[in-house]
Write a protein that holds these residues in place. Structure first.
Motif, PDB file in Angstrom:
ATOM      1  N   GLU A  75      43.830  45.624  40.304  1.00  0.00           N
ATOM      2  CA  GLU A  75      43.214  44.934  41.127  1.00  0.00           C
ATOM      3  C   GLU A  75      41.717  45.252  41.569  1.00  0.00           C
ATOM      4  OE1 GLU A  75      46.369  41.711  43.086  1.00  0.00           O
ATOM      5  OE2 GLU A  75      46.146  43.667  44.317  1.00  0.00           O
ATOM      6  N   TYR A  76      40.937  44.247  41.773  1.00  0.00           N
ATOM      7  CA  TYR A  76      39.325  44.525  42.026  1.00  0.00           C
ATOM      8  C   TYR A  76      38.856  43.946  43.171  1.00  0.00           C
ATOM      9  CZ  TYR A  76      39.580  47.014  37.412  1.00  0.00           C
ATOM     10  OH  TYR A  76      40.158  47.909  36.438  1.00  0.00           O
ATOM     11  N   ARG A  77      37.962  44.611  43.880  1.00  0.00           N
ATOM     12  CA  ARG A  77      37.502  43.616  45.175  1.00  0.00           C
ATOM     13  C   ARG A  77      36.067  43.142  44.694  1.00  0.00           C
ATOM     14  NH1 ARG A  77      38.001  47.457  48.651  1.00  0.00           N
ATOM     15  NH2 ARG A  77      39.820  46.384  49.968  1.00  0.00           N
ATOM     16  N   TYR A  78      35.896  41.974  44.481  1.00  0.00           N
ATOM     17  CA  TYR A  78      34.656  41.492  43.888  1.00  0.00           C
ATOM     18  C   TYR A  78      34.376  40.202  44.383  1.00  0.00           C
ATOM     19  CZ  TYR A  78      37.268  39.208  40.296  1.00  0.00           C
ATOM     20  OH  TYR A  78      38.086  38.275  39.651  1.00  0.00           O
ATOM     21  N   TRP A  79      33.423  39.695  44.128  1.00  0.00           N
ATOM     22  CA  TRP A  79      32.859  38.075  44.263  1.00  0.00           C
ATOM     23  C   TRP A  79      33.069  37.379  42.926  1.00  0.00           C
ATOM     24  CZ3 TRP A  79      31.283  35.564  48.537  1.00  0.00           C
ATOM     25  CH2 TRP A  79      31.011  36.145  49.484  1.00  0.00           C
ATOM     26  N   SER A  80      33.866  36.681  42.959  1.00  0.00           N
ATOM     27  CA  SER A  80      34.075  35.764  41.873  1.00  0.00           C
ATOM     28  C   SER A  80      33.222  34.409  41.871  1.00  0.00           C
ATOM     29  CB  SER A  80      35.674  35.343  41.579  1.00  0.00           C
ATOM     30  OG  SER A  80      36.018  34.553  42.801  1.00  0.00           O
ATOM     31  N   PHE A  81      33.018  33.899  40.828  1.00  0.00           N
ATOM     32  CA  PHE A  81      32.077  32.766  40.584  1.00  0.00           C
ATOM     33  C   PHE A  81      32.737  31.566  40.073  1.00  0.00           C
ATOM     34  CE2 PHE A  81      28.423  31.049  37.564  1.00  0.00           C
ATOM     35  CZ  PHE A  81      28.056  30.015  38.642  1.00  0.00           C
ATOM     36  N   TRP A  82      32.565  30.640  40.740  1.00  0.00           N
ATOM     37  CA  TRP A  82      33.317  28.957  40.546  1.00  0.00           C
ATOM     38  C   TRP A  82      32.524  27.975  40.301  1.00  0.00           C
ATOM     39  CZ3 TRP A  82      38.659  29.608  40.343  1.00  0.00           C
ATOM     40  CH2 TRP A  82      39.320  30.654  40.872  1.00  0.00           C
ATOM     41  N   GLN A  83      32.922  27.013  39.481  1.00  0.00           N
ATOM     42  CA  GLN A  83      32.073  25.783  39.418  1.00  0.00           C
ATOM     43  C   GLN A  83      33.264  24.410  39.695  1.00  0.00           C
ATOM     44  OE1 GLN A  83      30.549  26.631  35.708  1.00  0.00           O
ATOM     45  NE2 GLN A  83      28.469  27.004  36.362  1.00  0.00           N
TER      46      GLN A  83
END
Length: 239
Positions: free
Chosen positions: A25-33
């Protein structure tokens, strides 16, 4: 013969277990539309490439996840007409509704306290990308040397897509329903997103969900096939 079959089965199970253990698992900003029906969909392009149209809703969520299928959506209502109500259309530009969900305390970096979810209407040029819209309403942004988005509005202060242990990803959150009763990506009180709150799209073709990879299953299948062939050959010799 039974011993051979047992050995092949044991090897196959070992490979499956090893594959599951490799999930990180990674800690990050995911991008959604947001799609036409108002549901969040994991973006298939990065924000510096995606070029939304006037009236689109773009979202970002900071959280811990292994891939696009386990990622959690932005929470809260996200309606273009509401977010951009005070930003009239203008020739030569477009309006993009931006939702920034800073996540839960359990997903925060180094004990930071995540800000509350923000929404803003970005007026940008007609050829602008999502990254341009985000920059217009949520500075400062921070990127790493590989152009990975690391921070929005200065959050988090440190880190960028780093792997985390399972213990670090357990946080508290509150459920989320928008004003229309639709699921908006909220998590339950234990901080674990339910199946309906997790994404199902693929980013850059890399998301394969939480199960064994196709390559791993193919390898197991090949081993089982080899074992079956060995059994057949042995029986043929005896006959």
């Amino acid at each position: 013969m039974t011993a051979l079959v047992a050995a092949v089965t044991a090897l196959a199970l070992t490979l499956v277990t090893a594959g599951a253990a490799q999930a990180t698992e990674y800690r990050y900003w995911s991008f959604w539309q947001q799609d036409k029906g108002g549901a969040w969909v994991y973006a298939t392009q990065g924000p510096s490439v995606a070029r939304p149209d006037d009236g689109d809703v773009e979202g970002f969520r900071f959280a811990v996840s292994a891939d696009s299928r386990s990622a959690v959506r932005p929470r809260g209502a996200a309606d273009f007409d509401t977010i951009c109500a005070d930003t009239p259309a203008r020739g030569g530009s477009k309006r993009i509704a931006v939702v920034v969900d800073f996540g839960t305390p359990g997903d925060a970096t180094g004990g930071e306290t995540p800000p509350k979810t923000r929404t803003a209407c970005a007026r940008v040029g007609s050829d602008a990308t999502t990254a341009d819209a985000l920059s217009a309403v949520a500075k400062p942004l921070r990127y790493n040397s590989s152009a990975l988005l690391c921070a929005i509005s200065g959050y988090p202060k440190n880190g960028c897509g780093e792997p985390v242990s399972g213990k670090e990803s357990k946080g508290e959150d509150s459920g989320g329903k928008d004003s229309g009763g639709k699921d908006s990506g909220g998590e339950d009180s234990g901080g674990e997103a339910s199946a309906g709150e997790r994404g199902s799209g693929t980013a850059d073709g890399s998301g394969d969900g939480g199960g064994p990879s196709v390559g791993l299953l193919a390898g197991v299948g090949a081993i089982v096939a080899l074992g079956a062939a060995a059994v057949w050959q042995a029986r043929r010799r005896r006959g």
